[in-house]
Design an enzyme around this catalytic site. Sequence first.
Site, PDB file in Angstrom:
ATOM      1  N   LEU A  81       0.916  -1.376   0.104  1.00 38.22           N
ATOM      2  CA  LEU A  81      -0.009  -0.140   0.026  1.00 38.22           C
ATOM      3  C   LEU A  81       0.886   1.339  -0.054  1.00 38.22           C
ATOM      4  O   LEU A  81       2.071   1.065   0.189  1.00 38.22           O
ATOM      5  CB  LEU A  81      -0.985  -0.055   1.260  1.00 38.22           C
ATOM      6  N   GLY A 158      -8.175  -2.647 -10.450  1.00 31.12           N
ATOM      7  CA  GLY A 158      -9.722  -2.466 -10.260  1.00 31.12           C
ATOM      8  C   GLY A 158      -9.916  -1.866 -11.737  1.00 31.12           C
ATOM      9  O   GLY A 158      -9.009  -1.140 -12.345  1.00 31.12           O
ATOM     10  N   GLY A 222      16.405  16.494 -17.646  1.00 28.03           N
ATOM     11  CA  GLY A 222      15.277  17.112 -17.067  1.00 28.03           C
ATOM     12  C   GLY A 222      15.888  17.819 -15.921  1.00 28.03           C
ATOM     13  O   GLY A 222      16.063  16.837 -15.022  1.00 28.03           O
ATOM     14  N   GLY A 227      15.024  15.211 -11.124  1.00 26.72           N
ATOM     15  CA  GLY A 227      16.629  15.639 -11.733  1.00 26.72           C
ATOM     16  C   GLY A 227      17.392  16.073 -10.556  1.00 26.72           C
ATOM     17  O   GLY A 227      18.756  15.533 -10.379  1.00 26.72           O
ATOM     18  N   VAL A 279      17.550  17.448 -26.101  1.00 35.07           N
ATOM     19  CA  VAL A 279      18.107  15.930 -25.967  1.00 35.07           C
ATOM     20  C   VAL A 279      17.460  15.427 -27.483  1.00 35.07           C
ATOM     21  O   VAL A 279      16.298  15.405 -27.662  1.00 35.07           O
ATOM     22  CB  VAL A 279      17.814  15.166 -25.127  1.00 35.07           C
ATOM     23  N   GLY A 313       9.192  14.590 -16.227  1.00 36.21           N
ATOM     24  CA  GLY A 313       7.905  14.842 -15.802  1.00 36.21           C
ATOM     25  C   GLY A 313       6.975  13.470 -15.515  1.00 36.21           C
ATOM     26  O   GLY A 313       7.907  12.360 -15.942  1.00 36.21           O
ATOM     27  N   ALA A 362       2.094  14.920  -3.076  1.00 39.54           N
ATOM     28  CA  ALA A 362       1.466  13.932  -2.012  1.00 39.54           C
ATOM     29  C   ALA A 362       0.671  14.757  -1.230  1.00 39.54           C
ATOM     30  O   ALA A 362      -0.637  14.285  -1.074  1.00 39.54           O
ATOM     31  CB  ALA A 362       2.615  13.434  -1.388  1.00 39.54           C
ATOM     32  N   HIS A 486      15.597  32.912  18.668  1.00 44.81           N
ATOM     33  CA  HIS A 486      16.946  33.012  18.089  1.00 44.81           C
ATOM     34  C   HIS A 486      18.046  31.903  19.027  1.00 44.81           C
ATOM     35  O   HIS A 486      17.829  31.836  20.103  1.00 44.81           O
ATOM     36  CB  HIS A 486      17.609  34.427  18.897  1.00 44.81           C
TER      37      HIS A 486
END
Length: 508
Positions: A81, A158, A222, A227, A279, A313, A362, A486
Amino acid sequence: MKLIRLVFFVGTCLLLRSNLSKKFLYSFGLSCTFAILIFQFTVMTEYDVVVIGSGPGGYVCAIRAAQLGKKVALIEKYNSLGGTCLNVGCIPSKALLDSSHHFHSAVHEFADHGINVGDPKADLKKMIERKRKVVNQTVDGIKFLMGKNKIDVYHGLGSFEDAHTVKIAGEKEERIKGKNIVIATGSKPSNLPFISLDKERVITSTEALELQEIPKHMIVIGGGVIGVELGSVYARLGSKVSVVEYLDRIIPAFDKEMSKELMRSLKKIGVEFHLSTKVTAVERDGDIVKITAEDKKGESVNIEGDICLVSIGRRPYTDGLNLEAAGVKANERGQVEVNDHLQTNQSHIYAIGDVVRGTMLAHKAEEEGVMVAEIIDGQKPHIDYNLIPNVVYTWPEVASVGKGEEALREAGREIKIGSFPMRALGRSRASGDIDGVVKIMADAKTDEILGVQMIGARAADMIAETVVAMEFRASAEDLSRMSHAHPTYTEAVKEAALAATGNRALHM
Ligand code: FAD
Ligand code: NAI
């Protein structure tokens, strides 16, 4: 079904104790068994919510729906999962980023702190082993949460049979019905038509998380998030890393200033960049991968390495889902089309996460999972997509929320900007992490914070304060008047807010 089996069992016991003939009992038993089998195949279990895909979108949606008292099923095609994020994304990449960061510090920074560790050696196999353990523990945590929330988990692919029925092709074939169905099937790496991914030397992020040897020369196609993150891992471990990027900058989702700062830092660990370079061919010759590209002047660029990571991507993933059977529409980019309530064109079927429009993150998928569960429950939740933070886990880390300077200027907004360099902080000098800057964009008239971009140590954690500020529509002055402990890196946020409100930065 359990109740029917119980009735059948009790009935059989009673009949056996009666005086009826054996022949009658035999045929009665047989008929009942057939009846149960037919019942089992024709009457399917029906759920309030069926979620397809167990990534951060899917499993979070399942938990929230269960919390709201719904009967929930979660379908996952793999045994594990957690989806991309837990298995081959966020968690394993961060585990390797942390291990490689420790190694790099041991080699390059410990001596400066007066720690002599001799000549540290990187054991990649051990690092991968540790990464697997981290992944397994995290995945087990999701399994535990499914049990705790009484969510029925089905393992298998599914696919829609009709708008309410999902077939699950796992060890056995099962069918379940959903009053509501949520598509959370995520994404897969994109590729270029002329690149053949052999997954050995020409690889995606998934294989880059499982390498057994440190590459001598990794070529990264990329210069986006994957990358630079995975390029950093191997550069820190000693690989030569060359990034070939089509645009004139890396991490294009951020302001150019962040890209430049990050490039400067990554060059220090030995990463080289070929920007504005296209490329045109990738060929494998034994253990060598040869890249042919063309720079902006039209000149040919040839690079040879032993590993080529393709990270250009990701694409939405709906393969095998049989959307047509449910009458659900996808657009030309492969994204399942949804309205503002994340409903598809079938109002009881929703879609969330990487498989729909928007950033592939996510936490964005999680927000959408919660939103859909609450909509199904009749609530009226809302997501402000402008306030989904974006983080790159290099070192220094890069983070942003809201609009960048370039986007605001393009939109014609009148803005004022406050910047503060990390090197001016006592905390940065103490740790030695002096690279980076925090930049706050505020409305020129109202002083409302419109966006924050930052690069520096712990920027991934620091961005949270500015998300809260923007959620409450704080002004830069509000932020500048809050006390910041601080010495911390967060003082750079306060100082940038001071700088945005009348040049009041105190330590610059
Ligand atoms: P996924 O996580 O892709 O899950 C979809 C699930 O659906 C998968 O388990 C898949 O097996 C299952 N599935 C697909 N089709 C079916 C089917 N027909 N039947 C049953 N199951 C099916 N994001 C961040 O926010 N932070 C990060 O640090 C980060 N790091 C990343 C690093 C890498 C290397 C990569 C690749 C991604 C990273 N991401 C990160 C992105 C993040 O992983 C995704 O945005 C997130 O996983 C999307 O969640 P999701 O639930 O939409 O889909
Ligand atoms: P990306 O969209 O971040 O970057 C892809 C890069 O490839 C871009 O800079 C693009 O200009 C470039 N590119 C595209 N085609 C090219 C070509 N033909 N030649 C050279 N360069 C080309 O995609 P990436 O890095 O693959 O990551 C996928 C997604 O995963 C991201 O969009 C992100 O949402 C998610 N992710 C998030 C992480 C995080 O939150 N820290 C970490 C890793 C991934």
